[in-house]
Design a protein around this motif. Structure first.
Motif, PDB file in Angstrom:
ATOM      1  N   ALA A  64       0.794  -1.232   0.023  1.00 40.65           N
ATOM      2  CA  ALA A  64      -0.159   0.051   0.198  1.00 40.65           C
ATOM      3  C   ALA A  64       0.888   1.176  -0.134  1.00 40.65           C
ATOM      4  CB  ALA A  64      -0.863  -0.182   1.156  1.00 40.65           C
ATOM      5  N   ILE A  65       1.968   1.203   0.885  1.00 37.78           N
ATOM      6  CA  ILE A  65       2.849   2.550   0.945  1.00 37.78           C
ATOM      7  C   ILE A  65       3.452   2.627  -0.329  1.00 37.78           C
ATOM      8  CG2 ILE A  65       4.715   3.621   2.093  1.00 37.78           C
ATOM      9  CD1 ILE A  65       3.547   2.138   4.853  1.00 37.78           C
ATOM     10  N   ALA A  66       3.845   1.615  -0.914  1.00 42.72           N
ATOM     11  CA  ALA A  66       4.889   1.714  -2.071  1.00 42.72           C
ATOM     12  C   ALA A  66       3.784   2.120  -3.275  1.00 42.72           C
ATOM     13  CB  ALA A  66       5.485   0.408  -2.602  1.00 42.72           C
ATOM     14  N   SER A  67       2.374   1.725  -3.418  1.00 39.54           N
ATOM     15  CA  SER A  67       1.794   1.962  -4.412  1.00 39.54           C
ATOM     16  C   SER A  67       1.285   3.632  -4.208  1.00 39.54           C
ATOM     17  CB  SER A  67       0.324   1.212  -4.172  1.00 39.54           C
ATOM     18  OG  SER A  67       0.690  -0.013  -4.405  1.00 39.54           O
ATOM     19  N   VAL A  68       1.080   3.931  -3.158  1.00 41.38           N
ATOM     20  CA  VAL A  68       0.688   5.571  -3.038  1.00 41.38           C
ATOM     21  C   VAL A  68       1.654   6.506  -3.299  1.00 41.38           C
ATOM     22  CG1 VAL A  68       0.917   5.944  -0.488  1.00 41.38           C
ATOM     23  CG2 VAL A  68      -1.004   7.049  -1.527  1.00 41.38           C
ATOM     24  N   ARG A  69       2.884   5.925  -3.022  1.00 43.30           N
ATOM     25  CA  ARG A  69       4.106   6.744  -3.259  1.00 43.30           C
ATOM     26  C   ARG A  69       4.238   6.821  -4.839  1.00 43.30           C
ATOM     27  NH1 ARG A  69       8.277   7.673   0.049  1.00 43.30           N
ATOM     28  NH2 ARG A  69       9.749   6.700  -1.102  1.00 43.30           N
ATOM     29  N   GLY A  70       4.038   5.749  -5.412  1.00 46.60           N
ATOM     30  CA  GLY A  70       3.992   5.793  -7.089  1.00 46.60           C
ATOM     31  C   GLY A  70       3.080   6.580  -7.743  1.00 46.60           C
ATOM     32  N   LEU A  89       1.556   9.092  -6.059  1.00 48.60           N
ATOM     33  CA  LEU A  89       2.004  10.682  -5.838  1.00 48.60           C
ATOM     34  C   LEU A  89       3.056  11.276  -6.685  1.00 48.60           C
ATOM     35  CD1 LEU A  89       2.162  10.398  -1.960  1.00 48.60           C
ATOM     36  CD2 LEU A  89       0.556  11.577  -3.340  1.00 48.60           C
ATOM     37  N   GLY A  90       3.971  10.198  -7.355  1.00 49.53           N
ATOM     38  CA  GLY A  90       5.105  10.747  -8.243  1.00 49.53           C
ATOM     39  C   GLY A  90       4.363  11.321  -9.325  1.00 49.53           C
ATOM     40  N   GLN A  91       3.233  10.605  -9.865  1.00 51.06           N
ATOM     41  CA  GLN A  91       2.647  10.898 -11.220  1.00 51.06           C
ATOM     42  C   GLN A  91       1.729  12.346 -10.846  1.00 51.06           C
ATOM     43  OE1 GLN A  91       0.478   7.651 -13.152  1.00 51.06           O
ATOM     44  NE2 GLN A  91       2.183   6.647 -13.531  1.00 51.06           N
ATOM     45  N   PHE A  92       0.992  12.293  -9.699  1.00 52.29           N
ATOM     46  CA  PHE A  92       0.221  13.285  -9.118  1.00 52.29           C
ATOM     47  C   PHE A  92       1.061  14.673  -9.186  1.00 52.29           C
ATOM     48  CE2 PHE A  92      -1.863  15.471  -5.621  1.00 52.29           C
ATOM     49  CZ  PHE A  92      -2.984  15.763  -5.973  1.00 52.29           C
ATOM     50  N   GLY A  93       2.276  14.310  -8.663  1.00 53.45           N
ATOM     51  CA  GLY A  93       2.996  15.633  -8.675  1.00 53.45           C
ATOM     52  C   GLY A  93       3.345  16.172  -9.948  1.00 53.45           C
ATOM     53  N   ASN A  94       3.651  15.201 -10.918  1.00 55.84           N
ATOM     54  CA  ASN A  94       3.706  15.791 -12.242  1.00 55.84           C
ATOM     55  C   ASN A  94       2.569  16.672 -12.803  1.00 55.84           C
ATOM     56  OD1 ASN A  94       3.320  15.845 -14.981  1.00 55.84           O
ATOM     57  ND2 ASN A  94       4.831  14.156 -15.359  1.00 55.84           N
ATOM     58  N   LEU A  95       1.465  16.295 -12.388  1.00 56.59           N
ATOM     59  CA  LEU A  95       0.229  17.042 -13.009  1.00 56.59           C
ATOM     60  C   LEU A  95       0.045  18.311 -12.149  1.00 56.59           C
ATOM     61  CD1 LEU A  95      -2.051  14.039 -13.284  1.00 56.59           C
ATOM     62  CD2 LEU A  95      -0.949  15.301 -14.851  1.00 56.59           C
ATOM     63  N   MET A  96       0.112  18.289 -10.684  1.00 60.10           N
ATOM     64  CA  MET A  96       0.039  19.232  -9.719  1.00 60.10           C
ATOM     65  C   MET A  96       1.242  20.434  -9.952  1.00 60.10           C
ATOM     66  SD  MET A  96      -2.715  18.938  -8.209  1.00 60.10           S
ATOM     67  CE  MET A  96      -2.445  20.265  -6.885  1.00 60.10           C
ATOM     68  N   GLU A 111      11.624  15.486  -5.085  1.00 61.53           N
ATOM     69  CA  GLU A 111      11.121  16.857  -5.701  1.00 61.53           C
ATOM     70  C   GLU A 111       9.914  17.508  -5.206  1.00 61.53           C
ATOM     71  OE1 GLU A 111      11.886  17.315  -9.737  1.00 61.53           O
ATOM     72  OE2 GLU A 111      13.795  16.304  -9.758  1.00 61.53           O
ATOM     73  N   LEU A 112       9.131  16.586  -4.763  1.00 60.49           N
ATOM     74  CA  LEU A 112       7.600  16.891  -4.358  1.00 60.49           C
ATOM     75  C   LEU A 112       7.675  17.573  -3.041  1.00 60.49           C
ATOM     76  CD1 LEU A 112       5.830  13.592  -5.040  1.00 60.49           C
ATOM     77  CD2 LEU A 112       6.147  15.565  -6.607  1.00 60.49           C
ATOM     78  N   ASP A 113       6.949  18.625  -3.087  1.00 56.02           N
ATOM     79  CA  ASP A 113       6.742  19.469  -1.819  1.00 56.02           C
ATOM     80  C   ASP A 113       5.197  19.965  -1.608  1.00 56.02           C
ATOM     81  OD1 ASP A 113       6.478  21.278  -4.001  1.00 56.02           O
ATOM     82  OD2 ASP A 113       8.392  22.289  -3.762  1.00 56.02           O
ATOM     83  N   GLY A 114       5.031  20.800  -0.776  1.00 56.85           N
ATOM     84  CA  GLY A 114       3.780  21.586  -0.509  1.00 56.85           C
ATOM     85  C   GLY A 114       2.876  20.492   0.021  1.00 56.85           C
ATOM     86  N   ASN A 115       1.628  20.462  -0.905  1.00 57.10           N
ATOM     87  CA  ASN A 115       0.724  19.615  -0.301  1.00 57.10           C
ATOM     88  C   ASN A 115       1.104  17.952  -0.503  1.00 57.10           C
ATOM     89  OD1 ASN A 115      -0.788  21.604   0.764  1.00 57.10           O
ATOM     90  ND2 ASN A 115      -2.212  21.786  -1.093  1.00 57.10           N
ATOM     91  N   VAL A 116       1.894  17.643  -1.022  1.00 60.82           N
ATOM     92  CA  VAL A 116       2.207  16.179  -1.382  1.00 60.82           C
ATOM     93  C   VAL A 116       3.272  15.658  -0.518  1.00 60.82           C
ATOM     94  CG1 VAL A 116       2.651  14.744  -3.231  1.00 60.82           C
ATOM     95  CG2 VAL A 116       1.493  16.737  -3.831  1.00 60.82           C
ATOM     96  N   ARG A 117       2.904  14.830   0.414  1.00 60.21           N
ATOM     97  CA  ARG A 117       3.840  14.452   1.570  1.00 60.21           C
ATOM     98  C   ARG A 117       4.112  13.098   1.155  1.00 60.21           C
ATOM     99  NH1 ARG A 117       3.715  18.605   5.554  1.00 60.21           N
ATOM    100  NH2 ARG A 117       2.926  20.455   4.494  1.00 60.21           N
ATOM    101  N   VAL A 118       5.403  12.687   1.158  1.00 58.07           N
ATOM    102  CA  VAL A 118       5.507  11.449   0.661  1.00 58.07           C
ATOM    103  C   VAL A 118       6.443  10.241   1.731  1.00 58.07           C
ATOM    104  CG1 VAL A 118       5.522  12.018  -1.658  1.00 58.07           C
ATOM    105  CG2 VAL A 118       7.730  12.063  -0.385  1.00 58.07           C
ATOM    106  N   ASP A 119       6.803  10.874   2.838  1.00 57.71           N
ATOM    107  CA  ASP A 119       7.476   9.905   3.718  1.00 57.71           C
ATOM    108  C   ASP A 119       6.817   8.792   4.208  1.00 57.71           C
ATOM    109  OD1 ASP A 119       9.603   9.586   6.102  1.00 57.71           O
ATOM    110  OD2 ASP A 119       7.903   9.643   6.936  1.00 57.71           O
TER     111      ASP A 119
END
Length: 352
Positions: A243-249, A251-258, A276-284
């Motif tokens: 689950a954690i690996a999937s949502v991080r993946g 978020l990588g695509q979502f970050g591209n769009l945002m 490189e993701l920041d702001g509202n996208v948290r990935v830890d």
């Protein structure tokens, strides 16, 4: 607390079979329908494989034919992409064919990339103005003959054909900014909020904005407030890691769009490196597990009680986040079998 399901037809890679995606999505909707979920939500997005949703009314008509009880939520239509007469008729037709199950959600869109293709020249940050003009026009068209001379749309006398079956169609507004909370409260709309991957404190901030809007509106508000979170319920370490690996993946695509970084090739966004993701996208990973509706059944129930305590009326279980289909079904089954019963028992106690 009521429960909703948000799910997309989702492909993260070209190797994923579209027929399998179609069938899986309907299976998940049927599971939610049988379990007593109140609403299933379909989004509107264009030219993106991670969210295949060119027309939410078409998707909901399909689901509604196979899931006879659950209400059908447009979550949400992008006002700037539609003409009011077209939108009013599409929505009313869904209400008619579903025997009055439409939940009409409207919002301002998310990705500038989509606006550049669907509404060239419009800055996504200004699209709320289209939403605020569109909604009352649609409602007037549902009521009968109406002519409009507005900033964005003008047309002579027309009406919605057909008319909705419901005398009062429930309306939902996607809200995070104070101005949108104010609009929703003033016009008696229900509210959908999504804190993305931010901590629970973000939901508390939304509650404060809602309370402030209610106070500005003279203390009057009869609407419902729903909060959406990515959800994954698991019992094994393998499913937790998946689950954690999937949502991080995702978020990588979502970050591209945002953030408008990277290309979108044949509908698939190139993932942005997570650092490189920041702001509202948290990935830890640890922060994601804490912030999202992730965990073993008892942990998910604990988190849901926190949302219930701040006045959330409905939790939107967001199922689409890149997990494989079998794990998505295991997660939803655990939520249905091990989490929802605790809230059903509480409602019985409260009613008694």
């Amino acid at each position: 607390m009521k429960f909703h399901l948000a799910i997309n037809l989702e492909r993260m890679t070209p190797e994923t079979d579209m027929i399998a995606v179609r069938d899986h999505t309907l299976d998940m909707v049927r599971m939610a329908d049988a379990a007593g979920f109140e609403i299933v939500w379909a989004a509107e997005h264009h030219a993106l494989e991670m969210t295949i949703a060119p027309n939410p009314f078409q998707i909901l008509t399909w689901w509604g034919e196979h899931a006879p009880n659950i209400r059908l939520g447009v979550g949400v239509v992008n006002a700037a992409y539609w003409h009011p007469i077209n939108l009013a008729g599409e929505a009313a037709f869904l209400d008619l064919t579903s025997n009055g199950r439409l939940e009409f959600g409207i919002g301002s869109g998310a990705y500038q990339r989509e606006f550049d293709r669907m509404k060239p020249g419009l800055d996504q940050r200004d699209s709320w103005r289209y939403m605020q003009e569109m909604l009352p026009v649609v409602q007037k068209l549902w009521a009968g003959d109406y002519a409009h001379d507005g900033e964005f749309w003008q047309f002579p006398t027309a009406t919605s054909c057909p008319k909705p079956l419901q005398a009062q169609v429930p309306v939902w507004v996607a809200a995070r900014a104070p101005i949108t909370f104010d609009y929703a409260v003033e016009h008696g709309c229900n509210i959908l909020s999504w804190p993305l991957t931010m901590p629970f404190s973000e939901a508390e901030a939304y509650r404060a904005r809602l309370d402030a809007s209610i106070e500005r509106n003279g203390g009057r508000y009869d609407g419902s407030w729903a909060v959406m979170r990515h959800a994954a319920v698991y019992e094994t370490e393998e499913d937790r890691e998946g689950a954690i690996a999937s949502v991080r993946g995702v978020l990588g695509q979502f970050g591209n769009l945002m953030m408008q970084k990277g290309e979108v090739i044949n509908g698939f966004p190139e993932p942005v490196p997570l650092e490189e993701l920041d702001g509202n996208v948290r990935v830890d990973p640890e922060m994601l597990e804490e912030n999202l509706m992730f965990g073993r059944p008892e942990e998910v129930a604990r988190k849901l009680r926190m949302y219930e305590q701040i006045g959330v009326d409905a939790f939107v279980y967001y199922a689409s986040m890149g997990m494989d289909m079998a794990q998505q079904k295991r997660s939803l089954a655990l939520f249905i079998d091990r989490v929802m019963p605790e809230f059903a028992q509480k409602e019985l106690v409260d009613a008694g």
